[in-house]
Scaffold this motif. Structure first.
Motif, PDB file in Angstrom:
ATOM      1  N   LEU A  91       0.847  -1.194   0.000  1.00 29.25           N
ATOM      2  CA  LEU A  91       0.000   0.000   0.000  1.00 29.25           C
ATOM      3  C   LEU A  91       0.881   1.243   0.000  1.00 29.25           C
ATOM      4  N   ALA A  92       0.282   2.372  -0.384  1.00 25.80           N
ATOM      5  CA  ALA A  92       0.980   3.659  -0.302  1.00 25.80           C
ATOM      6  C   ALA A  92       0.036   4.683   0.296  1.00 25.80           C
ATOM      7  N   SER A  93       0.541   5.501   1.177  1.00 26.80           N
ATOM      8  CA  SER A  93      -0.304   6.553   1.735  1.00 26.80           C
ATOM      9  C   SER A  93      -0.551   7.627   0.678  1.00 26.80           C
ATOM     10  N   THR A  94      -1.533   8.468   0.920  1.00 29.36           N
ATOM     11  CA  THR A  94      -1.839   9.584   0.024  1.00 29.36           C
ATOM     12  C   THR A  94      -1.899  10.864   0.835  1.00 29.36           C
ATOM     13  N   SER A  95      -1.068  11.828   0.486  1.00 25.27           N
ATOM     14  CA  SER A  95      -1.067  13.083   1.245  1.00 25.27           C
ATOM     15  C   SER A  95      -2.424  13.767   1.159  1.00 25.27           C
ATOM     16  N   ALA A  96      -3.016  13.777  -0.048  1.00 27.78           N
ATOM     17  CA  ALA A  96      -4.314  14.434  -0.229  1.00 27.78           C
ATOM     18  C   ALA A  96      -5.411  13.692   0.526  1.00 27.78           C
ATOM     19  N   GLY A  97      -5.475  12.370   0.327  1.00 26.21           N
ATOM     20  CA  GLY A  97      -6.518  11.591   0.973  1.00 26.21           C
ATOM     21  C   GLY A  97      -6.486  11.719   2.478  1.00 26.21           C
ATOM     22  N   PHE A  98      -5.283  11.666   3.062  1.00 23.57           N
ATOM     23  CA  PHE A  98      -5.164  11.824   4.511  1.00 23.57           C
ATOM     24  C   PHE A  98      -5.544  13.234   4.936  1.00 23.57           C
ATOM     25  N   ALA A  99      -5.069  14.247   4.200  1.00 20.97           N
ATOM     26  CA  ALA A  99      -5.383  15.638   4.558  1.00 20.97           C
ATOM     27  C   ALA A  99      -6.890  15.862   4.603  1.00 20.97           C
ATOM     28  N   TRP A 100      -7.619  15.297   3.653  1.00 19.78           N
ATOM     29  CA  TRP A 100      -9.079  15.487   3.624  1.00 19.78           C
ATOM     30  C   TRP A 100      -9.752  14.861   4.840  1.00 19.78           C
ATOM     31  N   THR A 101      -9.202  13.746   5.353  1.00 18.19           N
ATOM     32  CA  THR A 101      -9.786  13.158   6.566  1.00 18.19           C
ATOM     33  C   THR A 101      -9.577  14.081   7.770  1.00 18.19           C
ATOM     34  N   MET A 102      -8.585  14.955   7.668  1.00 17.68           N
ATOM     35  CA  MET A 102      -8.296  15.911   8.746  1.00 17.68           C
ATOM     36  C   MET A 102      -8.997  17.253   8.526  1.00 17.68           C
ATOM     37  N   GLY A 103      -9.786  17.348   7.431  1.00 22.49           N
ATOM     38  CA  GLY A 103     -10.445  18.608   7.119  1.00 22.49           C
ATOM     39  C   GLY A 103      -9.483  19.667   6.631  1.00 22.49           C
ATOM     40  N   GLN A 104      -8.391  19.231   5.975  1.00 21.30           N
ATOM     41  CA  GLN A 104      -7.367  20.139   5.466  1.00 21.30           C
ATOM     42  C   GLN A 104      -7.187  19.916   3.969  1.00 21.30           C
ATOM     43  N   PRO A 105      -6.721  20.951   3.235  1.00 21.91           N
ATOM     44  CA  PRO A 105      -6.331  20.722   1.840  1.00 21.91           C
ATOM     45  C   PRO A 105      -5.006  19.975   1.791  1.00 21.91           C
ATOM     46  N   ASP A 106      -4.676  19.440   0.624  1.00 23.36           N
ATOM     47  CA  ASP A 106      -3.408  18.724   0.460  1.00 23.36           C
ATOM     48  C   ASP A 106      -2.231  19.630   0.807  1.00 23.36           C
ATOM     49  N   ASN A 107      -1.171  19.032   1.344  1.00 22.32           N
ATOM     50  CA  ASN A 107       0.072  19.734   1.694  1.00 22.32           C
ATOM     51  C   ASN A 107      -0.100  20.722   2.853  1.00 22.32           C
ATOM     52  N   ARG A 108      -1.103  20.462   3.708  1.00 20.74           N
ATOM     53  CA  ARG A 108      -1.314  21.382   4.837  1.00 20.74           C
ATOM     54  C   ARG A 108      -1.320  20.676   6.190  1.00 20.74           C
ATOM     55  N   VAL A 109      -0.931  19.401   6.215  1.00 17.24           N
ATOM     56  CA  VAL A 109      -0.861  18.705   7.499  1.00 17.24           C
ATOM     57  C   VAL A 109       0.575  18.724   8.001  1.00 17.24           C
ATOM     58  N   THR A 110       0.750  18.451   9.301  1.00 19.91           N
ATOM     59  CA  THR A 110       2.088  18.536   9.892  1.00 19.91           C
ATOM     60  C   THR A 110       2.831  17.211   9.776  1.00 19.91           C
ATOM     61  N   VAL A 111       4.123  17.271   9.932  1.00 27.56           N
ATOM     62  CA  VAL A 111       4.932  16.052   9.874  1.00 27.56           C
ATOM     63  C   VAL A 111       4.548  15.103  11.001  1.00 27.56           C
ATOM     64  N   ASP A 112       4.191  15.644  12.166  1.00 26.01           N
ATOM     65  CA  ASP A 112       3.779  14.786  13.284  1.00 26.01           C
ATOM     66  C   ASP A 112       2.465  14.082  12.963  1.00 26.01           C
ATOM     67  N   ASP A 113       1.516  14.818  12.368  1.00 26.60           N
ATOM     68  CA  ASP A 113       0.249  14.199  11.960  1.00 26.60           C
ATOM     69  C   ASP A 113       0.506  13.040  11.010  1.00 26.60           C
ATOM     70  N   VAL A 114       1.363  13.276  10.026  1.00 29.78           N
ATOM     71  CA  VAL A 114       1.643  12.259   9.014  1.00 29.78           C
ATOM     72  C   VAL A 114       2.352  11.053   9.623  1.00 29.78           C
ATOM     73  N   CYS A 115       3.331  11.281  10.482  1.00 30.35           N
ATOM     74  CA  CYS A 115       4.048  10.158  11.089  1.00 30.35           C
ATOM     75  C   CYS A 115       3.126   9.330  11.985  1.00 30.35           C
ATOM     76  N   ASN A 116       2.214   9.982  12.693  1.00 31.19           N
ATOM     77  CA  ASN A 116       1.237   9.245  13.504  1.00 31.19           C
ATOM     78  C   ASN A 116       0.314   8.419  12.609  1.00 31.19           C
ATOM     79  N   HIS A 117      -0.117   9.013  11.505  1.00 33.58           N
ATOM     80  CA  HIS A 117      -0.970   8.331  10.523  1.00 33.58           C
ATOM     81  C   HIS A 117      -0.246   7.112   9.939  1.00 33.58           C
ATOM     82  N   LEU A 118       1.018   7.285   9.586  1.00 34.97           N
ATOM     83  CA  LEU A 118       1.799   6.185   9.017  1.00 34.97           C
ATOM     84  C   LEU A 118       2.000   5.067  10.036  1.00 34.97           C
ATOM     85  N   THR A 119       2.262   5.444  11.278  1.00 32.33           N
ATOM     86  CA  THR A 119       2.444   4.449  12.332  1.00 32.33           C
ATOM     87  C   THR A 119       1.189   3.608  12.498  1.00 32.33           C
TER      88      THR A 119
END
Length: 271
Positions: free
Chosen positions: A43-71
């Motif tokens: 599988l591969a994560s999607t920056s846009a798909g994850f951002a939308w689950t957070m109510g954010q546009p693509d490329n607007r989430v933090t590195v900590d948010d992304v690392c927690n999501h990946l974990t």
């Protein structure tokens, strides 16, 4: 028995050795588990798909948010996960390295670093800086012998710079800087795909396919190793939600729910 992180990383590298595989992009733990259930090998994560689950546009989430999501996703599935790690969440190579080291700790089997600056007026990092950023990511991955597969991304086509020579020049430079896999989202014709595959050979190429594009068999015949779909699955999920919600809001009716996926089937899948 759950595979270890090392097992997943070894399996991911093996997938890149021959043939062509689809690496679909879940946007949360549930969609990741569903895709594993369907038999996908990675599988591969999607920056846009994850951002939308957070109510954010693509490329607007933090590195900590992304690392927690990946974990969370890596812990939920027994197959390798590749991270869409955007621009490394920093411009400077040394800061990219720090963030890549954090991503490696999440359990990912691979990650990509792109050369988009975030500024549409000057969309691409200068070539020399872009190369240094890939080198920094490589060093961060190799520091603890993690075996994480590094993908170098050239964003030119996605940002309106339809210059294939520029793309090939950058991808070959990223390969020399330590990228294991190369990726130019937006290339789509047989000629473009073939040119990129030939230029970076023997390193594998990832192809982005959306609503249109070659089939798995056709991409494989062009020498592509890996097909991802970016935010497409997330957009499909949102299409269903928005269609049903608009019907309720505008008409006060609920007929669209008849098209929903059966709850019993979902419960069975997640059991």
């Amino acid at each position: 028995m759950m595979l270890t992180t090392a097992d997943k990383r070894a399996a991911f590298r093996k997938l890149h050795e021959a043939g062509c595989f689809i690496i679909p992009n879940p946007f949360d733990v549930g969609s990741a588990k569903a895709l594993q259930h369907l038999g996908f090998k990675a599988l591969a994560s999607t920056s846009a798909g994850f951002a939308w689950t957070m109510g954010q546009p693509d490329n607007r989430v933090t590195v900590d948010d992304v690392c927690n999501h990946l974990t969370a996703i890596c812990a939920a599935v027994d197959i390798p996960v590749n991270a869409d790690f955007e621009d490394g969440f920093a411009h400077e190579p040394d800061k990219v390295a720090v963030n890549v080291a954090s991503a490696v700790k999440s359990g990912v089997a691979g990650l990509s670093i792109e050369d988009f600056t975030g500024d549409n007026a000057r969309p691409l990092f200068d070539r020399a800086l872009a190369v240094e950023r890939i080198k920094a990511a490589r060093q961060a991955i190799d520091a603890d012998k993690s075996g994480v597969l590094l993908t170098g991304r050239c964003e030119a086509f996605l940002r309106g710079i339809k210059d294939l020579n520029l793309v090939i020049d950058r991808l070959t430079a990223y390969a020399e800087a330590g990228a294991d896999c190369l990726y130019a989202p937006g290339i789509s014709t047989k000629e473009e795909i073939s040119a990129v595959v030939k230029a970076v050979h023997p390193r594998p190429v990832n192809l982005l396919v959306g609503a249109a594009g070659p089939s798995l068999a056709d991409a494989g015949s062009l020498g592509v190793r890996r097909i991802s779909v970016g935010g497409a699955l997330a957009r499909m999920a949102w299409a269903g939600v928005m269609k049903a919600a608009k019907e309720m809001a505008e008409q006060g009716t609920f007929t669209e729910f008849a098209n929903g996926y059966p709850g019993g089937e979902l419960n069975k899948m997640f059991k």
